[in-house]
Scaffold this motif. Sequence first.
Motif, PDB file in Angstrom:
ATOM      1  N   PHE A 116       0.838  -1.206   0.000  1.00 15.83           N
ATOM      2  CA  PHE A 116       0.000   0.000   0.000  1.00 15.83           C
ATOM      3  C   PHE A 116       0.874   1.258   0.000  1.00 15.83           C
ATOM      4  N   TYR A 117       1.897   1.282   0.868  1.00 19.90           N
ATOM      5  CA  TYR A 117       2.718   2.484   0.982  1.00 19.90           C
ATOM      6  C   TYR A 117       3.456   2.779  -0.317  1.00 19.90           C
ATOM      7  N   TRP A 118       4.088   1.767  -0.896  1.00 17.18           N
ATOM      8  CA  TRP A 118       4.881   2.012  -2.096  1.00 17.18           C
ATOM      9  C   TRP A 118       4.017   2.379  -3.292  1.00 17.18           C
ATOM     10  N   GLU A 119       2.783   1.874  -3.314  1.00 17.99           N
ATOM     11  CA  GLU A 119       1.843   2.312  -4.353  1.00 17.99           C
ATOM     12  C   GLU A 119       1.540   3.797  -4.196  1.00 17.99           C
ATOM     13  N   MET A 120       1.383   4.227  -2.937  1.00 17.07           N
ATOM     14  CA  MET A 120       1.125   5.638  -2.672  1.00 17.07           C
ATOM     15  C   MET A 120       2.343   6.498  -3.039  1.00 17.07           C
ATOM     16  N   VAL A 124       2.292   9.518  -5.750  1.00 13.93           N
ATOM     17  CA  VAL A 124       2.597  10.904  -5.384  1.00 13.93           C
ATOM     18  C   VAL A 124       3.819  11.428  -6.149  1.00 13.93           C
ATOM     19  N   PHE A 125       4.883  10.606  -6.249  1.00 12.14           N
ATOM     20  CA  PHE A 125       6.149  11.078  -6.802  1.00 12.14           C
ATOM     21  C   PHE A 125       6.460  10.535  -8.191  1.00 12.14           C
ATOM     22  N   GLY A 126       5.682   9.550  -8.659  1.00 11.61           N
ATOM     23  CA  GLY A 126       5.925   8.983  -9.979  1.00 11.61           C
ATOM     24  C   GLY A 126       7.027   7.961 -10.011  1.00 11.61           C
ATOM     25  N   THR A 127       7.680   7.725  -8.864  1.00 11.43           N
ATOM     26  CA  THR A 127       8.761   6.753  -8.765  1.00 11.43           C
ATOM     27  C   THR A 127       8.943   6.384  -7.301  1.00 11.43           C
ATOM     28  N   THR A 128       9.546   5.231  -7.056  1.00 10.79           N
ATOM     29  CA  THR A 128       9.859   4.849  -5.674  1.00 10.79           C
ATOM     30  C   THR A 128      11.307   5.168  -5.323  1.00 10.79           C
ATOM     31  N   GLU A 129      12.053   5.685  -6.303  1.00 12.48           N
ATOM     32  CA  GLU A 129      13.427   6.090  -6.038  1.00 12.48           C
ATOM     33  C   GLU A 129      13.424   7.389  -5.229  1.00 12.48           C
ATOM     34  N   LEU A 130      14.323   7.476  -4.276  1.00 16.63           N
ATOM     35  CA  LEU A 130      14.401   8.665  -3.419  1.00 16.63           C
ATOM     36  C   LEU A 130      15.101   9.790  -4.174  1.00 16.63           C
ATOM     37  N   VAL A 165       3.462  11.604   1.790  1.00 18.85           N
ATOM     38  CA  VAL A 165       2.519  10.545   1.411  1.00 18.85           C
ATOM     39  C   VAL A 165       1.354  10.504   2.394  1.00 18.85           C
ATOM     40  N   LEU A 166       1.656  10.688   3.686  1.00 24.00           N
ATOM     41  CA  LEU A 166       0.596  10.689   4.688  1.00 24.00           C
ATOM     42  C   LEU A 166      -0.368  11.849   4.448  1.00 24.00           C
ATOM     43  N   GLY A 167       0.180  13.017   4.103  1.00 31.37           N
ATOM     44  CA  GLY A 167      -0.673  14.169   3.805  1.00 31.37           C
ATOM     45  C   GLY A 167      -1.546  13.928   2.585  1.00 31.37           C
TER      46      GLY A 167
END
Length: 573
Positions: A116-120, A124-130, A165-167
Amino acid sequence: MVGKVLGLKDLEQFSSRRSSVYVDPECDKFFELPLFIAASSNDITTKCQCWQLSPGKEPALRSYTEIQQLLQQGKKRDVKNILRENSWPINSPIRAQLWPMLCGQHLTKQQMLDGFYWEMVHQVFGTTELSEKPIMLPAFVDATHCLPYHLTSTGRAVADRIVNVLGYDCPDITYSPVLYPITSILLHFMSEEEAYMCLAGLVGSKEKVFINQTKLQHEVTWKTVMQIAKKHTKSAISYFQRICPGLKLERVFMDWCWWILAGLPFQHLVRIMDCYFHEGIKVLYRVALVVLNLFHKECQSNNEWSPDNIKNDIGNALIKFCKKIPVSPAKLLHAAFSIRGLSTQYISRIFIKTEMLLKSRSVLNSGSKQLIKSRSSDNLPTSQSQVNIQMMSHTLTIRELFTLWSWLPVRITMYQPVLLYTTEEHGCSLTTFYVRVEQHEPTLLMIKTCNNEVFGAYCSSRWFERNVKDDKGQRQAYFGTGETFLFSLYPERAKYPWVGIEGDKDLGHSSELFMAADSKMITIGGGEGQAIWMDENIRFGKTDGCKTFNNPPLCPSGDFEIRVLEVYGFVGI
């Protein structure tokens, strides 16, 4: 889950291989010793000397498995006592599992879905890379209190991402300055995904308050702490007012949470969090009271905190004092949990009363134009709702409906009424009443007697709360809040609000007996009488004057026979 939890032997080996790669360049004493090593983010934390393993034999402490079993058995009180009494070292690996479990008590099924988190994050950011670029923080974050607790730049970027992501997932959060500091603390002990899940649990908790999410809640909270302090730390309050005659206590207590989060050493914070993640914000209330008492004691014996040194800024002096607090984490918590007369019910009463006063003053101060607008046709039941009520109701005419509507809290008038229960259609059974009504909040309860008197109550809480148990496992006799009020529509028209709405004076327990119910009866209002009482067959009732609402009997005879009972809810709440 990516990563592994380190055991004590691993910790000893790890501490002997001290690395300077992620050391805070401005402070040599900090060194890397993360309890949780995530493959994708093993460089997010730096730790202070308090992380070093204590020499000598460690005391026998309860294990994660023992606590997990108790929690699964529903023995929350036993868990609470263990968390209070077991001073796990700051380097104990137990928190990597314990904290997610404690916070996970409050997660919804949707939030518990794998990935769930990584989908969010991707959404939000279009990628999971920091990203290496700075992340703009949500508006609810207080930029002056983004406390990193020695996180590296990568760690702070991870905290930024979690809060963003929480926001995005919780748009109702409009002001929550403590969210970022708690995120930073969590990241010392777990992965990014686990930290997010912990926060989601704390924010979404329905049973207990952990994190304020609006400016109103924030203000109510610090004013609640101030009211409690006036009773439980009288000497300290009197001392501050004596050395600063013009001092406004509000200025001191507005920053109460920063005494703890920005002032106390990290090892103290970690032990406080052990209890906080299970018990809620009341743990912080208790710690704040101990801080006040300790500071007052030091002021009388230590020249560093003399009146001349602190009178110009007591709030800042409190934070500086906390940085040098003269007691260990164990002694601080022992003192906090030794305070008598600070039950969850007592704190809740103060909080609700403070909230009601702020809301009522806000409405009064908003100006006549807004008041007129709030009672305009825009906030009346729709024409369809009026037709439905006319067709179904045996208690309300349109004129009486409009009168009643003018008495409701402003925010409730934005919703449309719906008939949940009527004895004419659903029969005269308290069991059926509960089935159809108990999960709705708020509700309007309308009674028409065989003598044609019409009266009732606006009930602010769910009737299901009759089943809620306190910390001792006992059902609460009374529940509800100060928004509850009584009314009479025929032959007299009158509203009887809670007596506590008028001022700050403590009126005692008898003035806060809002709602009570069991399988045999329903009661609204108490203290030297019951404003409304009905039997299990919803046939007979009685009404008296009571202290909670300072009302006269709602019908002349006192005793009455029920011709019809109707209960209304509100669509969309």
